[in-house]
Design an enzyme around this catalytic site. Structure first.
Site, short mmCIF file in Angstrom:
data_model
loop_
_atom_site.label_atom_id
_atom_site.label_comp_id
_atom_site.label_asym_id
_atom_site.label_seq_id
_atom_site.Cartn_x
_atom_site.Cartn_y
_atom_site.Cartn_z
N ASP A 167 -8.57 -10.50 72.59
CA ASP A 167 -8.67 -11.94 72.31
C ASP A 167 -9.09 -12.77 73.51
O ASP A 167 -9.38 -13.95 73.37
CB ASP A 167 -7.30 -12.45 71.83
CG ASP A 167 -6.93 -11.85 70.49
OD1 ASP A 167 -7.81 -11.79 69.63
OD2 ASP A 167 -5.77 -11.45 70.32
N HIS A 172 -0.60 -6.21 76.26
CA HIS A 172 -0.69 -5.48 74.99
C HIS A 172 0.45 -4.49 74.91
O HIS A 172 0.80 -3.89 75.93
CB HIS A 172 -2.04 -4.75 74.88
CG HIS A 172 -2.39 -4.39 73.49
ND1 HIS A 172 -1.90 -3.27 72.87
CD2 HIS A 172 -3.16 -5.03 72.57
CE1 HIS A 172 -2.37 -3.23 71.64
NE2 HIS A 172 -3.13 -4.29 71.43
N1 ACO Z 1 1.55 -13.57 80.18
C1 ACO Z 1 2.60 -13.52 81.02
N2 ACO Z 1 3.56 -12.58 80.99
C2 ACO Z 1 3.46 -11.64 80.03
C3 ACO Z 1 2.38 -11.63 79.11
C4 ACO Z 1 1.41 -12.65 79.21
N3 ACO Z 1 0.39 -12.70 78.36
N4 ACO Z 1 2.53 -10.59 78.27
C5 ACO Z 1 3.64 -9.97 78.65
N5 ACO Z 1 4.21 -10.60 79.73
C6 ACO Z 1 5.40 -10.18 80.47
C7 ACO Z 1 6.67 -10.50 79.70
O1 ACO Z 1 7.17 -11.78 80.01
C8 ACO Z 1 7.58 -9.37 80.16
O2 ACO Z 1 8.03 -9.68 81.44
P1 ACO Z 1 9.51 -9.22 81.94
O3 ACO Z 1 9.48 -7.71 81.96
O4 ACO Z 1 9.68 -9.84 83.27
O5 ACO Z 1 10.47 -9.78 80.91
C9 ACO Z 1 6.64 -8.19 80.28
O6 ACO Z 1 5.35 -8.76 80.57
C10 ACO Z 1 6.53 -7.32 79.02
O7 ACO Z 1 6.21 -8.19 77.95
P2 ACO Z 1 6.71 -8.02 76.46
O8 ACO Z 1 6.68 -9.34 75.77
O9 ACO Z 1 8.00 -7.26 76.45
O10 ACO Z 1 5.58 -7.08 75.90
P3 ACO Z 1 5.31 -6.76 74.38
O11 ACO Z 1 4.72 -5.42 74.34
O12 ACO Z 1 6.53 -7.02 73.56
O13 ACO Z 1 4.25 -7.87 73.95
C11 ACO Z 1 2.22 -9.03 73.66
C12 ACO Z 1 2.90 -7.66 73.87
C13 ACO Z 1 2.87 -9.75 72.47
C14 ACO Z 1 0.76 -8.81 73.34
C15 ACO Z 1 2.38 -9.86 74.95
O14 ACO Z 1 1.73 -9.22 76.02
C16 ACO Z 1 1.87 -11.28 74.79
O15 ACO Z 1 2.61 -12.16 74.33
N6 ACO Z 1 0.57 -11.56 75.14
C17 ACO Z 1 0.00 -12.85 74.95
C18 ACO Z 1 -0.40 -13.04 73.50
C19 ACO Z 1 -1.63 -12.21 73.14
O16 ACO Z 1 -2.62 -12.19 73.86
N7 ACO Z 1 -1.55 -11.56 71.96
C20 ACO Z 1 -2.65 -10.72 71.45
C21 ACO Z 1 -2.27 -9.28 71.48
S1 ACO Z 1 -3.57 -8.25 71.02
C22 ACO Z 1 -3.69 -8.47 69.38
O17 ACO Z 1 -2.78 -8.67 68.64
C23 ACO Z 1 -5.00 -8.44 68.87
#
Ligand code: ACO
Length: 429
Positions: A363, A306
């Site tokens: 979720d 998140h």
């Molecule tokens: N699985 C694996 N790796 C992940 C995940 C995940 N679910 N989420 C983040 N990471 C990793 C990224 O690859 C990144 O790694 P790095 O530093 O080596 O490049 C690091 O964690 C940071 O991730 P970002 O994408 O920069 O984080 P951001 O804050 O931009 O994204 C998000 C947040 C979109 C929720 C992300 O965690 C994600 O894609 N999660 C999966 C989708 C999801 O569950 N979305 C629902 C969110 S809650 C909502 O909207 C109700």
């Protein structure tokens, strides 16, 4: 003394005020930055940008705190209902008994769609995604009430809010019925919000479905837990559209589109599809986690991570408990719940997830509840959208009623070609 921030640029020091919120969150007010320095800020993804001051929802992502109008989500989940929480978010305080009665009555009076709306549903192909239908139909519904779409909302706001909140549920259920080729079921006056939705989804013209109290309560809780989450992608979209002066129905339709994406409200659908895939492959989750950690696979553990929560999402904790309770009361098991729990346990002990502070979000477990209620996977984001509606309405109101409100219009750092000249087509190589 008021705190200030100093920025040194090209040998000159500029000072900017520091703004402190009621929960001691601090921000540097850079509204005069460009005027004074010629510089702008660059914050791709807005992770460090406060786009507004808002009095609706407080989140402390480090501590895993979520409060609506100051009240902890745990207390609301335990003691309140979706409609009472909607009132709290939209009107700014908990209602008295009489106010809640009046608001409920207003929702009931506004639950029917204009009869002509039924014909709009005919225009969609049978396999249209219900989020596309929901967004289009919310905008269409607005066309039937031009008298409510005036910019000054002060004298009709409650009716406007109640109409949208009530009708979005009817539209969502009709979208589902249309996708299954089933006749529309009209809402009933005696049913409350969540019960009426289940009735419109699952009853038949000749026979009402059985409304189990535990199923109604679980759905009401899901709506309540989704009701607001401050400046997320869809709410920011609603505020952005509202800032141009667009009407509430148009703003909510835009919010639905923003919510649809798999990184936001579409994640609940993506989680179940991921769990089903793991189940089909016979993997206990370990192989899948290895794929996720190997970035080249392009896969993510959906329902994890998140932007704001760097600790357990408090909504996920409540939903996980509700999954166990609901399945036990319905006398069911779900292999996907076992896989989800195993995945969570493994991820929370894994360096990859620990380092990046990735925890289950809202979720991760919500889809298990929706499956148990018989709601099809492509309707999951729709359930999220219904739940988020009071939050969007409250944010729309904050923007529409802000006397100092300005259109939202970010800037950019241009990185395209510098001055070029037009080349006639026969001289191009
Ligand atoms: N699985 C694996 N790796 C992940 C995940 C995940 N679910 N989420 C983040 N990471 C990793 C990224 O690859 C990144 O790694 P790095 O530093 O080596 O490049 C690091 O964690 C940071 O991730 P970002 O994408 O920069 O984080 P951001 O804050 O931009 O994204 C998000 C947040 C979109 C929720 C992300 O965690 C994600 O894609 N999660 C999966 C989708 C999801 O569950 N979305 C629902 C969110 S809650 C909502 O909207 C109700």
């Amino acid at each position: 003394m008021n705190q200030v921030a100093e920025i040194k640029l090209e040998g000159r020091v500029y000072t900017f005020p520091v703004v402190v919120g009621t929960e001691q969150e601090k921000a540097i007010d850079i509204r005069e930055l460009r005027n004074q320095t010629g510089y702008i800020t660059l914050d791709d993804g807005y992770a460090n940008t406060g786009s507004c001051r808002s009095a609706i929802t407080f989140i402390d992502g480090e501590k895993g705190i979520l409060r609506y109008r100051g009240i902890p989500i745990e207390e609301l989940a335990e003691q309140s209902s979706f409609i009472e929480v909607s009132y709290l978010l939209i009107m700014g305080r908990l209602p008295t008994r009489a106010e809640l009665r009046r608001f409920s009555d207003l929702l009931t009076q506004n639950q029917m769609l204009h009869e002509d709306m039924k014909f709009h549903f005919e225009g969609f192909p049978p396999n249209a995604h219900p989020m596309a239908i929901l967004s289009a139909m919310i905008n269409a519904a607005g066309c039937y009430y031009p008298e409510l779409l005036r910019r000054d909302i002060s004298d009709h706001f409650e009716t406007l809010a109640a109409r949208l909140l009530s009708q979005v549920r009817t539209i969502a259920a009709f979208a589902y019925r249309k996708s299954r080729g089933l006749p529309f079921i009209y809402p009933k006056t005696q049913y409350k919000y969540a019960a009426n939705f289940l009735h419109m989804m699952f009853s038949h013209p000749s026979e009402d479905c059985e409304l189990k109290p535990e199923a109604v309560r679980a759905l009401d809780l899901l709506f309540l837990l989704h009701a607001d989450h401050e400046q997320n992608c869809s709410t920011s979209t609603v505020r952005m559209v509202a800032s141009s002066g667009a009407n509430l129905f148009a703003c909510a339709a835009a919010g639905v589109c923003a919510l649809w994406g798999p990184l936001h409200g579409g994640a609940n659908q993506a989680v179940i599809e991921m769990l089903e895939e793991i189940h089909r492959s016979g993997d206990d989750g370990r192989k899948f986690l290895e794929q996720v950690k190997n970035k080249s696979s392009g896969r993510r553990l959906m329902g994890f991570g998140h932007r704001v929560y760097k600790n357990y999402d408090p909504r996920a904790r409540i939903i996980k408990r509700q999954c166990d309770e609901l399945l036990a009361k319905l006398g069911r098991t779900d292999p996907l719940l076992d896989i989800a729990k195993r995945l969570e346990e493994a991820a929370l002990q894994d360096e990859y997830f620990i380092e990046r502070k990735l925890y289950p979000n809202v979720d991760f477990y919500s889809g298990i509840i929706m499956r148990a209620l018989g709601i099809p996977v492509n309707m999951f984001p729709v359930i999220f959208a219904i739940g988020r509606m009071p939050g969007w309405i409250a944010h729309y109101r904050e923007v529409a009623e802000d006397p100092q409100g300005r259109i939202y219009r970010p800037r950019q750092v241009y990185v395209g070609p510098t001055l070029q000249h037009y080349v006639p087509i026969d001289q191009r190589t």
